[in-house]
Design a protein around this motif. Structure first.
Motif, PDB file in Angstrom:
ATOM      1  N   VAL A  74       0.829  -1.223   0.000  1.00 21.54           N
ATOM      2  CA  VAL A  74       0.000   0.000   0.000  1.00 21.54           C
ATOM      3  C   VAL A  74       0.853   1.257   0.000  1.00 21.54           C
ATOM      4  CG1 VAL A  74      -1.963  -1.102   1.126  1.00 21.54           C
ATOM      5  CG2 VAL A  74      -0.144  -0.117   2.529  1.00 21.54           C
ATOM      6  N   VAL A  75       2.145   1.139  -0.295  1.00 20.70           N
ATOM      7  CA  VAL A  75       3.005   2.315  -0.365  1.00 20.70           C
ATOM      8  C   VAL A  75       2.480   3.232  -1.466  1.00 20.70           C
ATOM      9  CG1 VAL A  75       5.331   3.158  -0.864  1.00 20.70           C
ATOM     10  CG2 VAL A  75       5.011   1.101   0.524  1.00 20.70           C
ATOM     11  N   GLY A  76       2.330   4.500  -1.130  1.00 19.45           N
ATOM     12  CA  GLY A  76       1.772   5.472  -2.064  1.00 19.45           C
ATOM     13  C   GLY A  76       0.310   5.766  -1.811  1.00 19.45           C
ATOM     14  N   GLU A  77      -0.377   4.875  -1.095  1.00 12.45           N
ATOM     15  CA  GLU A  77      -1.782   5.119  -0.751  1.00 12.45           C
ATOM     16  C   GLU A  77      -1.855   6.219   0.322  1.00 12.45           C
ATOM     17  OE1 GLU A  77      -4.356   3.677  -2.063  1.00 12.45           O
ATOM     18  OE2 GLU A  77      -3.606   1.861  -3.051  1.00 12.45           O
ATOM     19  N   THR A  78      -3.039   6.783   0.479  1.00 13.93           N
ATOM     20  CA  THR A  78      -3.237   7.821   1.491  1.00 13.93           C
ATOM     21  C   THR A  78      -4.275   7.384   2.516  1.00 13.93           C
ATOM     22  OG1 THR A  78      -4.930   8.940   0.171  1.00 13.93           O
ATOM     23  CG2 THR A  78      -2.638   9.674  -0.110  1.00 13.93           C
ATOM     24  N   LEU A  79      -4.183   7.968   3.683  1.00 13.60           N
ATOM     25  CA  LEU A  79      -5.187   7.753   4.723  1.00 13.60           C
ATOM     26  C   LEU A  79      -5.328   9.037   5.540  1.00 13.60           C
ATOM     27  CD1 LEU A  79      -3.252   7.410   7.418  1.00 13.60           C
ATOM     28  CD2 LEU A  79      -3.150   5.040   6.690  1.00 13.60           C
ATOM     29  N   ASP A  80      -6.405   9.114   6.283  1.00 10.23           N
ATOM     30  CA  ASP A  80      -6.686  10.307   7.079  1.00 10.23           C
ATOM     31  C   ASP A  80      -6.423  10.033   8.558  1.00 10.23           C
ATOM     32  OD1 ASP A  80      -7.517  11.797   4.852  1.00 10.23           O
ATOM     33  OD2 ASP A  80      -9.526  10.918   4.955  1.00 10.23           O
ATOM     34  N   TRP A  81      -5.769  10.979   9.201  1.00  9.72           N
ATOM     35  CA  TRP A  81      -5.488  10.915  10.629  1.00  9.72           C
ATOM     36  C   TRP A  81      -6.358  11.942  11.351  1.00  9.72           C
ATOM     37  CZ3 TRP A  81      -3.348  14.922  13.623  1.00  9.72           C
ATOM     38  CH2 TRP A  81      -2.969  14.581  14.927  1.00  9.72           C
ATOM     39  N   HIS A  82      -6.973  11.537  12.449  1.00 10.80           N
ATOM     40  CA  HIS A  82      -7.907  12.417  13.157  1.00 10.80           C
ATOM     41  C   HIS A  82      -7.468  12.576  14.605  1.00 10.80           C
ATOM     42  CE1 HIS A  82     -10.804  11.707   9.829  1.00 10.80           C
ATOM     43  NE2 HIS A  82     -10.276  10.488   9.859  1.00 10.80           N
ATOM     44  N   PHE A  83      -7.561  13.787  15.086  1.00 12.45           N
ATOM     45  CA  PHE A  83      -7.313  14.055  16.503  1.00 12.45           C
ATOM     46  C   PHE A  83      -8.070  15.316  16.881  1.00 12.45           C
ATOM     47  CE2 PHE A  83      -4.650  15.947  19.928  1.00 12.45           C
ATOM     48  CZ  PHE A  83      -4.882  14.976  20.887  1.00 12.45           C
ATOM     49  N   TRP A  84      -9.008  15.164  17.824  1.00 11.33           N
ATOM     50  CA  TRP A  84      -9.901  16.242  18.196  1.00 11.33           C
ATOM     51  C   TRP A  84     -10.604  16.766  16.935  1.00 11.33           C
ATOM     52  CZ3 TRP A  84      -7.664  19.858  22.553  1.00 11.33           C
ATOM     53  CH2 TRP A  84      -7.453  19.089  23.706  1.00 11.33           C
ATOM     54  N   SER A  85     -10.456  18.071  16.674  1.00  6.15           N
ATOM     55  CA  SER A  85     -11.129  18.640  15.495  1.00  6.15           C
ATOM     56  C   SER A  85     -10.253  18.605  14.254  1.00  6.15           C
ATOM     57  CB  SER A  85     -11.541  20.090  15.782  1.00  6.15           C
ATOM     58  OG  SER A  85     -10.405  20.882  16.114  1.00  6.15           O
ATOM     59  N   ARG A  86      -9.013  18.119  14.414  1.00 13.53           N
ATOM     60  CA  ARG A  86      -8.084  18.094  13.279  1.00 13.53           C
ATOM     61  C   ARG A  86      -8.315  16.864  12.407  1.00 13.53           C
ATOM     62  NH1 ARG A  86      -3.368  21.511  13.660  1.00 13.53           N
ATOM     63  NH2 ARG A  86      -2.720  20.350  11.830  1.00 13.53           N
ATOM     64  N   GLU A  87      -8.078  17.046  11.136  1.00 15.88           N
ATOM     65  CA  GLU A  87      -8.083  15.934  10.186  1.00 15.88           C
ATOM     66  C   GLU A  87      -7.026  16.225   9.141  1.00 15.88           C
ATOM     67  OE1 GLU A  87     -10.993  14.054   6.766  1.00 15.88           O
ATOM     68  OE2 GLU A  87     -11.878  14.641   8.686  1.00 15.88           O
ATOM     69  N   ASN A  88      -6.020  15.345   9.059  1.00 18.57           N
ATOM     70  CA  ASN A  88      -4.925  15.522   8.112  1.00 18.57           C
ATOM     71  C   ASN A  88      -4.751  14.264   7.274  1.00 18.57           C
ATOM     72  OD1 ASN A  88      -4.185  17.227  10.682  1.00 18.57           O
ATOM     73  ND2 ASN A  88      -3.085  18.178   8.982  1.00 18.57           N
ATOM     74  N   THR A  89      -4.360  14.467   6.026  1.00 21.55           N
ATOM     75  CA  THR A  89      -4.132  13.353   5.114  1.00 21.55           C
ATOM     76  C   THR A  89      -2.633  13.070   5.018  1.00 21.55           C
ATOM     77  OG1 THR A  89      -6.096  13.905   3.820  1.00 21.55           O
ATOM     78  CG2 THR A  89      -4.444  12.505   2.765  1.00 21.55           C
ATOM     79  N   PHE A  90      -2.273  11.808   5.160  1.00 21.68           N
ATOM     80  CA  PHE A  90      -0.868  11.393   5.081  1.00 21.68           C
ATOM     81  C   PHE A  90      -0.712  10.329   4.007  1.00 21.68           C
ATOM     82  CE2 PHE A  90      -1.323  13.047   9.342  1.00 21.68           C
ATOM     83  CZ  PHE A  90      -0.157  13.772   9.528  1.00 21.68           C
ATOM     84  N   GLN A  91       0.461  10.321   3.408  1.00 21.33           N
ATOM     85  CA  GLN A  91       0.782   9.316   2.389  1.00 21.33           C
ATOM     86  C   GLN A  91       1.638   8.220   3.002  1.00 21.33           C
ATOM     87  OE1 GLN A  91       3.477  10.340  -0.913  1.00 21.33           O
ATOM     88  NE2 GLN A  91       1.965   9.444  -2.304  1.00 21.33           N
ATOM     89  N   ILE A  92       1.277   6.970   2.719  1.00 14.94           N
ATOM     90  CA  ILE A  92       2.027   5.832   3.252  1.00 14.94           C
ATOM     91  C   ILE A  92       3.356   5.729   2.511  1.00 14.94           C
ATOM     92  CG2 ILE A  92       2.031   3.347   3.628  1.00 14.94           C
ATOM     93  CD1 ILE A  92      -1.032   3.477   3.652  1.00 14.94           C
ATOM     94  N   ALA A  93       4.452   5.906   3.253  1.00 16.21           N
ATOM     95  CA  ALA A  93       5.784   5.926   2.647  1.00 16.21           C
ATOM     96  C   ALA A  93       6.596   4.691   3.003  1.00 16.21           C
ATOM     97  CB  ALA A  93       6.537   7.175   3.092  1.00 16.21           C
ATOM     98  N   GLY A  94       6.037   3.792   3.776  1.00 13.93           N
ATOM     99  CA  GLY A  94       6.782   2.584   4.139  1.00 13.93           C
ATOM    100  C   GLY A  94       5.929   1.642   4.956  1.00 13.93           C
TER     101      GLY A  94
END
Length: 858
Positions: free
Chosen positions: A233-253
């Motif tokens: 799944v390297v290159g795929e993205t997922l969303d990280w959530h904490f409180w009201s924050r939501e950020n998208t990260f790319q799987i690099a390893g």
């Protein structure tokens, strides 16, 4: 140069073929010297190498008639031993059951202990890795934390050359990761790319330098399968959530799955740069938000590195109440307990306790073995006499007894290994581990070493003493078991057995009473029917609408936005408090709890003075509520209406609540304060009506999914969190219950066997006494007298010892139960009652027997 162990070396020279001795011995000594230089367990590994060499092709040929004689002797002794087992079924069964039980306990204990000792030691050069800790001196003493400022890690690289490498990270916490609006609660941490250079968490794909980019993420193979259904799944993205924050990260390893060998398992790593730049609001030297690792090639430089760490810290913060120091990274798990700033133990105490209990159980079984072997072996007097009259030597007779003991030990060991494999799953459920015997073949090899040890111990008396019998004495059938000094010896062993058993019973009772006290103690707040869940996603944007809907659910009594948690890892402490009259050395570290106007009331905290928060007042954010311990430590008299300086501004004291416990009873009462800051609250807490918990939770989950469909609903209960703090103690208590029961069982088996021997030896005496009119109860009491005397003596010896051990164990708790005589009376009564039942069942049966049968000729 250190010398290798002499006995394994002599054994090697004895069995090795003469043509190979010189070359192989040279290789063995070379490996031993290399291991000695590397500070490894060289002596044990040398012995293991010798055992591995004991195989066909290396063993010398023992030619001639001796080979046939040895084979014939082996066959003869095997046949004699099997016939003996068949003839004395009770003795064979008791010894076998006792040994199987004890060896099973020992093997389980060894697996558990080995797993504990290996935590965090799988990293390369783990002995050179250290974690920076902080000592805080305050009015209540010295406390220790793993937290340090994250700003110090770059300074280590530039100012401390003795530290060859360093890394910074956070603790492991639960976060929500999602793909396609489907959320998963996952454990993860933030770390820089040097973290994976110092610690061996191998990457299956990708590179650790990916953590230099704030938009990358590394995940484990198992998490990839759970979220994506595939590993690549390297290159795929997922969303990280904490409180009201939501950020998208790319799987690099992709990381190899973190094994159970780590004390902090996690499933993903996010970049430290993102955490430091985006999430930390106060990046000062007084904010201890980082976890810093350093590597030292020269361990003698540890003190110098500590000195430089404090110089750097004081140059930027100038706080004499804080001291930085280094602790071995692999020692944190076992030695994580500190008292007044000094390392005093931790889980290593459980390791020691388990080792002692396992040794006790094995010793009790060995005592059984020796007792019964010596008792019933003396019945073989005629057999020994006949063999000697036909020319049997002392050596041959001794070998026979040793062979019988070794055979029984071998059968018990194999059966114990099979039992361990069969019972591994329930044992893992009991201990909360993932142990397995099959991937550890060397563990089985080590365990097989018990066979000769136990066999030699048990066969030592029959082999040496009975083989020395004179022919005339043996043929006259002089029963050695009737001699007073032999009977006294067996009673002494019974005394030792029951002393150990009583010690285990008392320990179990004390642990159980302390656990009951801890779990049922009035903590100062009402933890029943109180659940909470994390605020995140729409619960921030539409929080008030959600709470309004939540309050309308039947069965919901009260709702609050709060930061309250009984988990020590989630508590936020600060020493940034000033007040009028504060002394220079009067540092107080206080637990901060942010919440709304109901955050105090929902916990049922008792108000000692003042008031709680009120939503209708506009200046409540400038108010603070303390507990009694905080006011006492600060020394403020008539505190209501007075002010304190917090790092966020001046706060007026509006209320004092009664002390409440949020941590384990191992720790003293903590000072605490409450702020009216609902926007900073981590959780939403719900107080439910008693008896309506299930239907309330179902409706709550339905409402949650309506507002937060992308997030998993995972509520936690306050009472369960509190119990979880005693998880280790509870597991040890359950194990101690089992081990104590098994110890009593094994002891009773030994008593049962000795009673059978005593009855068999006195069968004619009993018959004659009955013919002469002796009452059967007097007969039974006369036969139980010696055993009762041994158990009584064991009670007298053990009670003071167990009392001292109990006091020492309870010193680990700030609050504990009081030792009472009832605890020791119960243990003594149980031991005595079980002994009477065990012995009495056989003696009464013998006393009731028909004297005609007992007086018949042999």
């Amino acid at each position: 140069m250190k010398q290798p162990p002499k006995y394994p070396l002599h054994f090697f020279r004895w069995f090795c073929h003469p043509d190979y001795v010189e070359d192989i011995e040279g290789d063995l000594l070379e490996r031993f010297e290399k291991r000695t230089n590397e500070n490894r367990s060289a002596r044990w590994l040398f012995a293991l190498d010798v055992l591995r060499l004991f195989r066909p092709g290396i063993i010398q040929n023992f030619e001639g008639t001796k080979k046939l004689n040895y084979y014939g002797m082996f066959k003869h002794n095997l046949l004699i031993s099997l016939r003996g087992f068949k003839r004395h079924k009770a003795v064979f069964g008791i010894n076998l059951i006792g040994l199987i039980t004890s060896l099973t306990c020992v093997l389980f204990s060894v697996l558990w202990i080995n797993d504990e000792l290996q935590k965090d030691r799988f990293h390369a050069e783990s002995d050179k890795l250290f974690q920076v800790h902080s000592k805080f001196t305050n009015v209540s003493g010295i406390t220790v934390s793993r937290g340090v400022t994250g700003l110090i890690e770059p300074e280590i690289e530039t100012q401390i050359p003795q530290a060859v490498a360093s890394a910074v990270s956070t603790d492991v916490h639960e976060y929500t990761l999602s793909i396609n609006k489907k959320g998963f609660r996952v454990k993860g941490r933030f770390a820089d790319f040097d973290y994976l250079k110092l610690l061996d968490y191998p990457l299956l794909s990708g590179d650790a330098t990916a953590l230099n980019e704030p938009t990358n993420i590394l995940i484990t193979k198992s998490l990839a399968m759970k979220m994506f259904g595939k590993e690549d799944v390297v290159g795929e993205t997922l969303d990280w959530h904490f409180w009201s924050r939501e950020n998208t990260f790319q799987i690099a390893g992709i990381l190899e799955d973190v094994t159970s060998a780590t004390s902090e398992p996690f499933e993903f790593i996010l970049p430290w740069t993102f955490y430091h730049d985006e999430l930390i609001n106060y990046k000062g030297w007084g904010n201890f938000y980082g976890r810093v690792l350093v590597k030292l090639d020269d361990l003698s430089q540890k003190s110098l590195v500590e000195e430089k760490l404090n110089e750097i810290f004081q140059a930027n913060q100038s706080n004499e109440n804080v001291e930085l120091f280094l602790t071995g990274y692999s020692d944190r798990y076992l030695y994580g307990k500190y008292e007044n700033g000094e390392q005093v133990g931790g889980r290593i105490e459980y390791v020691k306790l388990t080792s002692i209990v396992a040794a006790f159980i094995l010793l009790i079984a060995c005592i059984n073995f020796v007792n019964l072997s010596t008792a019933f072996a003396s019945l073989k007097a005629k057999e020994i006499g006949v063999k000697k009259s036909f020319g049997a030597s002392k050596r041959n007779l001794a070998f026979q007894f040793f062979f019988e003991s070794l055979l029984l030990s071998f059968l018990a060991t194999l059966a114990a290994i099979l039992f361990v494999v069969a019972l591994m799953e329930p044992f893992n459920q009991l201990t909360g581990k993932q142990l397995s015997l099959l991937p550890q073949p060397m563990m089985i090899v080590y365990f097989l070493l018990f066979i000769p040890i136990i066999g030699i111990i048990a066969g030592l008396y029959p082999a040496i003493h009975l083989s020395r019998l004179k022919v005339i004495t043996a043929l006259k059938s002089k029963v050695l078991g009737s001699q007073n000094h032999k009977a006294w010896g067996r009673q002494t062993l019974v005394l030792i057995q029951f002393s150990l058993s009583i010690l285990l019973i008392v320990g179990t009772l004390i642990v159980s009473k302390q656990m009951d006290y801890a779990l049922n103690k009035n903590l100062g707040y009402d933890r029943d029917n109180l659940l909470y869940f994390l605020r995140e996603g729409q619960l921030f944007e539409n929080g008030q609408a959600f709470i309004s809907e939540l309050e309308s659910i039947p069965g919901v009594q009260q709702v609050s936005e709060t930061g309250f948690s009984v988990s020590p890892n989630m508590q936020n402490r600060t020493g940034g408090l000033d007040w009028v009259g504060k002394g220079e050395d009067q540092q107080v570290n206080v637990w901060e709890n942010n919440g709304d106007a109901h955050s105090v009331d929902i916990l049922g905290l008792e108000l000692v003075a003042g008031r709680t928060f009120q939503e209708v007042l506009n200046n409540e954010k400038e108010s603070v509520i303390f507990n009694e311990t905080a006011i006492r430590m600060m020394g403020i008299e008539n505190p209501i209406g007075k002010t304190v300086e917090h790092y966020t501004g001046k706060k007026e004291i509006i209320g004092i609540v009664k002390d409440f416990t949020t941590e384990s009873l191992h720790n003293p009462m903590e000072p605490a304060m409450f702020f009216y800051r609902p926007e900073r609250a981590h959780y939403i807490m719900v107080k439910m009506e008693n008896g309506k918990e299930f239907e309330t939770i179902e409706k709550l989950e339905t409402l949650y999914k309506e507002f937060n469909p992308s997030y998993p609903f995972e509520p936690k209960f306050v009472d369960q969190d509190y119990q979880a703090m005693y998880d280790s103690e509870m597991r040890m208590a359950n194990l101690s219950h089992i081990f104590s029961g098994l110890a009593i069982l094994i002891s009773c088996l030994g008593l049962f066997g000795l009673t059978i021997f005593q009855v068999q030896r006195k069968v004619k005496e009993i018959g004659i006494k009955k013919v002469l009119g002796c009452d059967r109860w007097k007969l039974a009491l006369s036969m139980t007298y010696n055993f009762t005397k041994a158990v009584f003596l064991a009670i007298i010896i053990t009670i003071p010892i167990s009392y001292l051990f109990g006091l020492r164990w309870l010193e680990n708790y700030a609050e504990s139960v009081q030792l009472s005589m009832s605890t020791f009376a119960i243990a003594a009564g149980v031991a005595l009652l079980i002994a009477w039942i065990t012995v009495g069942s056989q003696t009464i049966k013998a006393a009731n027997a028909n004297p005609v049968d007992s007086l018949k000729d042999e």
